[in-house]
Design an enzyme around this catalytic site. Structure first.
Site: not given
Length: 156
Positions: A116, A134
């Site tokens: 991330d 995401d």
């Protein structure tokens, strides 16, 4: 509509993996930690060992494999749904979700965690650090929810 959804899944997967490759191997964000791009946007390195928002990260060594198995099962169900739908918006949304899920599965298998790196923040508020996969999953789910609301209005 699978002919529409599968290319979307592939596009999301390629964009997700290319962005993560760039973050890890070209920019070397793990060594840098965080880079401010805009007053409201940073690139910040986070290894997510859980799922959405870091949930279930306490599963230990079995965690990545358990989460991978669940994600693969979900993707299989999404592909069945995609093959059965006659709505383009649903096929595209399912493709975005499936492509994102596969992108995060690849990370879990390769690294034991999801890469991330997108960090949005403003006025003292900070959103969770996320990635292209995401964002695609969230957008796909939003389209499914909106489509469902409009479908109910058309049916009722």
């Amino acid at each position: 509509m699978i002919r529409l959804g599968l290319p979307v899944a592939l596009l999301v997967l390629v964009c997700d993996q290319a962005s993560k490759y760039w973050i890890l191997n070209i920019l070397d964000l793990p060594a840098l930690g965080s880079i401010a791009l805009l007053p409201v946007l940073n690139l910040t390195m986070v290894w997510n060992h859980g799922v959405t928002f870091g949930l279930f990260k306490g599963l230990g060594g079995v965690g990545p494999w358990l989460l991978t198995g669940v994600a693969v099962a979900v993707v299989a169900l999404l592909l069945v749904w995609m093959a059965r739908t006659d709505r383009a918006s649903v096929a595209i949304a399912l493709g975005a979700i499936a492509g994102g899920a596969i992108g995060n599965v690849i990370d879990r298998i390769r690294y034991g965690a999801v890469v991330d790196f997108i960090h949005a923040h403003a006025f003292g508020w900070s959103w969770y650090v996320f990635n292209v996969a995401d964002a695609s999953i969230v957008c796909g789910v939003a389209v499914l929810m909106i489509d469902s609301l409009f479908e109910r209005r058309r049916a009722g």
